[in-house]
Motif scaffolding. Sequence first.
Motif, PDB file in Angstrom:
ATOM      1  N   GLY A  85       0.821  -1.205   0.000  1.00 44.30           N
ATOM      2  CA  GLY A  85       0.000   0.000   0.000  1.00 44.30           C
ATOM      3  C   GLY A  85       0.852   1.250   0.000  1.00 44.30           C
ATOM      4  N   PHE A  86       0.196   2.405   0.146  1.00 45.69           N
ATOM      5  CA  PHE A  86       0.958   3.625   0.357  1.00 45.69           C
ATOM      6  C   PHE A  86       1.718   3.523   1.670  1.00 45.69           C
ATOM      7  CE2 PHE A  86      -2.241   5.823  -2.472  1.00 45.69           C
ATOM      8  CZ  PHE A  86      -1.324   6.127  -3.471  1.00 45.69           C
ATOM      9  N   PHE A  87       2.911   4.050   1.695  1.00 47.68           N
ATOM     10  CA  PHE A  87       3.786   4.093   2.874  1.00 47.68           C
ATOM     11  C   PHE A  87       4.338   2.719   3.256  1.00 47.68           C
ATOM     12  CE2 PHE A  87       0.095   6.992   3.418  1.00 47.68           C
ATOM     13  CZ  PHE A  87       0.706   8.131   2.912  1.00 47.68           C
ATOM     14  N   ALA A  88       4.326   1.795   2.293  1.00 47.77           N
ATOM     15  CA  ALA A  88       4.922   0.483   2.532  1.00 47.77           C
ATOM     16  C   ALA A  88       6.447   0.616   2.537  1.00 47.77           C
ATOM     17  CB  ALA A  88       4.485  -0.499   1.456  1.00 47.77           C
ATOM     18  N   PRO A  89       7.143  -0.179   3.346  1.00 45.80           N
ATOM     19  CA  PRO A  89       8.608  -0.123   3.370  1.00 45.80           C
ATOM     20  C   PRO A  89       9.188  -0.418   1.983  1.00 45.80           C
ATOM     21  CG  PRO A  89       7.788  -1.357   5.251  1.00 45.80           C
ATOM     22  CD  PRO A  89       6.609  -1.125   4.345  1.00 45.80           C
ATOM     23  N   ALA A  90      10.162   0.378   1.587  1.00 41.32           N
ATOM     24  CA  ALA A  90      10.766   0.239   0.262  1.00 41.32           C
ATOM     25  C   ALA A  90      12.252   0.561   0.341  1.00 41.32           C
ATOM     26  CB  ALA A  90      10.066   1.152  -0.737  1.00 41.32           C
ATOM     27  N   ASN A  91      12.924   0.244  -0.744  1.00 45.37           N
ATOM     28  CA  ASN A  91      14.364   0.482  -0.793  1.00 45.37           C
ATOM     29  C   ASN A  91      14.728   1.137  -2.124  1.00 45.37           C
ATOM     30  OD1 ASN A  91      17.109   0.476  -0.283  1.00 45.37           O
ATOM     31  ND2 ASN A  91      17.387  -1.646  -0.923  1.00 45.37           N
ATOM     32  N   GLY A  92      14.360   2.403  -2.261  1.00 44.32           N
ATOM     33  CA  GLY A  92      14.739   3.157  -3.444  1.00 44.32           C
ATOM     34  C   GLY A  92      13.992   2.755  -4.700  1.00 44.32           C
ATOM     35  N   SER A  93      14.600   3.059  -5.831  1.00 41.37           N
ATOM     36  CA  SER A  93      13.952   2.882  -7.131  1.00 41.37           C
ATOM     37  C   SER A  93      13.962   1.428  -7.593  1.00 41.37           C
ATOM     38  CB  SER A  93      14.656   3.748  -8.171  1.00 41.37           C
ATOM     39  OG  SER A  93      14.197   3.448  -9.473  1.00 41.37           O
ATOM     40  N   ALA A  94      12.838   1.018  -8.208  1.00 39.88           N
ATOM     41  CA  ALA A  94      12.750  -0.327  -8.778  1.00 39.88           C
ATOM     42  C   ALA A  94      13.165  -0.333 -10.243  1.00 39.88           C
ATOM     43  CB  ALA A  94      11.322  -0.850  -8.655  1.00 39.88           C
ATOM     44  N   ILE A  95      13.135   0.831 -10.882  1.00 39.70           N
ATOM     45  CA  ILE A  95      13.449   0.921 -12.307  1.00 39.70           C
ATOM     46  C   ILE A  95      14.345   2.133 -12.525  1.00 39.70           C
ATOM     47  CG2 ILE A  95      12.530   1.072 -14.646  1.00 39.70           C
ATOM     48  CD1 ILE A  95       9.861   0.034 -13.569  1.00 39.70           C
ATOM     49  N   GLY A  96      15.585   1.924 -12.895  1.00 39.08           N
ATOM     50  CA  GLY A  96      16.487   3.032 -13.172  1.00 39.08           C
ATOM     51  C   GLY A  96      16.897   3.782 -11.918  1.00 39.08           C
ATOM     52  N   ALA A  97      17.641   4.858 -12.116  1.00 37.13           N
ATOM     53  CA  ALA A  97      18.168   5.618 -10.986  1.00 37.13           C
ATOM     54  C   ALA A  97      17.093   6.421 -10.269  1.00 37.13           C
ATOM     55  CB  ALA A  97      19.269   6.555 -11.478  1.00 37.13           C
ATOM     56  N   TYR A  98      16.116   6.935 -11.026  1.00 41.42           N
ATOM     57  CA  TYR A  98      15.115   7.820 -10.443  1.00 41.42           C
ATOM     58  C   TYR A  98      13.726   7.205 -10.368  1.00 41.42           C
ATOM     59  CZ  TYR A  98      18.890  11.037 -11.486  1.00 41.42           C
ATOM     60  OH  TYR A  98      20.114  11.644 -11.564  1.00 41.42           O
ATOM     61  N   GLY A  99      13.501   6.145 -11.102  1.00 33.75           N
ATOM     62  CA  GLY A  99      12.218   5.461 -11.047  1.00 33.75           C
ATOM     63  C   GLY A  99      11.118   6.065 -11.874  1.00 33.75           C
ATOM     64  N   ASP A 100      11.391   7.135 -12.629  1.00 37.44           N
ATOM     65  CA  ASP A 100      10.318   7.784 -13.373  1.00 37.44           C
ATOM     66  C   ASP A 100       9.885   6.931 -14.566  1.00 37.44           C
ATOM     67  OD1 ASP A 100      13.036   8.563 -14.000  1.00 37.44           O
ATOM     68  OD2 ASP A 100      12.203   9.772 -15.623  1.00 37.44           O
ATOM     69  N   GLN A 101       8.559   6.825 -14.713  1.00 37.63           N
ATOM     70  CA  GLN A 101       7.949   6.034 -15.775  1.00 37.63           C
ATOM     71  C   GLN A 101       6.775   6.794 -16.369  1.00 37.63           C
ATOM     72  OE1 GLN A 101       8.807   2.365 -16.665  1.00 37.63           O
ATOM     73  NE2 GLN A 101      10.580   3.563 -16.003  1.00 37.63           N
ATOM     74  N   GLY A 102       6.742   6.917 -17.701  1.00 32.33           N
ATOM     75  CA  GLY A 102       5.617   7.569 -18.360  1.00 32.33           C
ATOM     76  C   GLY A 102       4.357   6.735 -18.226  1.00 32.33           C
ATOM     77  N   TYR A 103       3.218   7.405 -18.325  1.00 36.16           N
ATOM     78  CA  TYR A 103       1.943   6.691 -18.225  1.00 36.16           C
ATOM     79  C   TYR A 103       1.843   5.603 -19.283  1.00 36.16           C
ATOM     80  CZ  TYR A 103      -3.108   5.876 -18.159  1.00 36.16           C
ATOM     81  OH  TYR A 103      -4.350   5.288 -18.092  1.00 36.16           O
ATOM     82  N   ASN A 104       2.365   5.862 -20.475  1.00 36.93           N
ATOM     83  CA  ASN A 104       2.346   4.843 -21.525  1.00 36.93           C
ATOM     84  C   ASN A 104       3.132   3.596 -21.114  1.00 36.93           C
ATOM     85  OD1 ASN A 104       4.797   6.188 -21.617  1.00 36.93           O
ATOM     86  ND2 ASN A 104       4.658   6.765 -23.762  1.00 36.93           N
ATOM     87  N   GLN A 105       4.249   3.789 -20.433  1.00 39.20           N
ATOM     88  CA  GLN A 105       5.048   2.659 -19.946  1.00 39.20           C
ATOM     89  C   GLN A 105       4.324   1.921 -18.821  1.00 39.20           C
ATOM     90  OE1 GLN A 105       8.374   5.372 -19.134  1.00 39.20           O
ATOM     91  NE2 GLN A 105       9.659   4.093 -20.447  1.00 39.20           N
ATOM     92  N   ILE A 106       3.685   2.703 -17.955  1.00 39.54           N
ATOM     93  CA  ILE A 106       2.955   2.098 -16.836  1.00 39.54           C
ATOM     94  C   ILE A 106       1.780   1.265 -17.343  1.00 39.54           C
ATOM     95  CG2 ILE A 106       1.553   2.617 -14.791  1.00 39.54           C
ATOM     96  CD1 ILE A 106       3.308   5.175 -14.474  1.00 39.54           C
TER      97      ILE A 106
END
Length: 374
Positions: free
Chosen positions: A279-300
């Motif tokens: 969910g929101f605020f779940a424990p995480a460890n940085g980006s899952a994709i690339g250095a910044y994690g940014d993904q376009g809506y088309n990619q999502i």
Amino acid sequence: MSSKTRALPLLFSALLFLIHINVSAAQTTVVKAAYWFPDSGQAVSTINSTLFTHLFCAFADLNSATYQVTISSTNLPQFSTFTQTVQQKNPNVKTLLSIGGGNSSPSTFAAMASQATRRKAFIDSSIKLARNYSFYGLDLDWEYPSSATEMTNLGSLLTEWRAAVVNESTTSGKTALLLTAAVFRNADYYSINYPFSSVSSSLDWINVMTYDFYGPSFAEGKTSTYPPAALYNGSTSLINGDAGIVSWINNAGISTKKIVIGVPFYGYAWKLLNPNNHGFFAPANGSAIGAYGDQGYNQIKDLISRGYQTVYNATVVSNYCYNGTTWIGYDDTQSISAKVSYAKGKALLGYFAWHTGADTTTWTLSQTAFSTWG
């Protein structure tokens, strides 16, 4: 010449200035806009301009030596024909040349705004470029003035820019160029106030960047998932779009008819520590994709078609999807529709999106925003 006679030209200029502001504001009744930029890989000719009233061509550059606005040789072919190209599908769409952007140097903008001669070089060159390439306006994207002095200088820049635009319109007989600015999510940049009076009197509207609140590379987002562009804070102390818009209205005193809310056509991907806690605020460890994690809506949307699970949270107004340890916070049709409805309910001038190239080939989010406003 008597002092009274000398005052007449000044009075006339002031009246002309006020008339322009009022007429300009009246002419722009709604803004349904988006930014396009060449690094997205999207050809200008593929933009569905029927879904927009205004399109921003991003970004022109600021020369650090001359303080003139320039367009790189790489971008010139697309920028110089941008207006003609998008008007083939929608003759009524208005185009603006945007200057700066997140990858530009804030120190160069600060240096430019610090001296009158440098501001004049910026202003004169920007107007010349806009006229040469048939843009209807100019957009300043200085991210961000970061001291009280820089904010004061920004105020001087905006005031002088408007005066120059009015003068150029009078001299040329052409409709005055629109002047807009992309601004921080709040009316203050970490307690440093924008020059409210100059913003109000000199700009046709402001594009409030109500997104990029959290990401896996941001300080507060490295260890937990967050909604990147929540509209409300829910029961937490989330940075949120509503608080920013309200600050521009209540704290800055900016008319709602000069405020345009920003919506993101992209999201950020986090790496979950536990795939069962998603969910929101779940424990995480940085980006899952690339250095910044940014993904376009088309990619999502492509990932969702491959089996990612989706969730919409109406409390904060944000979407997320997940699969295994990959978690993406983003805006989908539900949150885009809710945000546009919010803007309309607040009597804002409209909305803008960053950026056209991140939408789907069927223009899902652009269609949603356009039809929601009506």
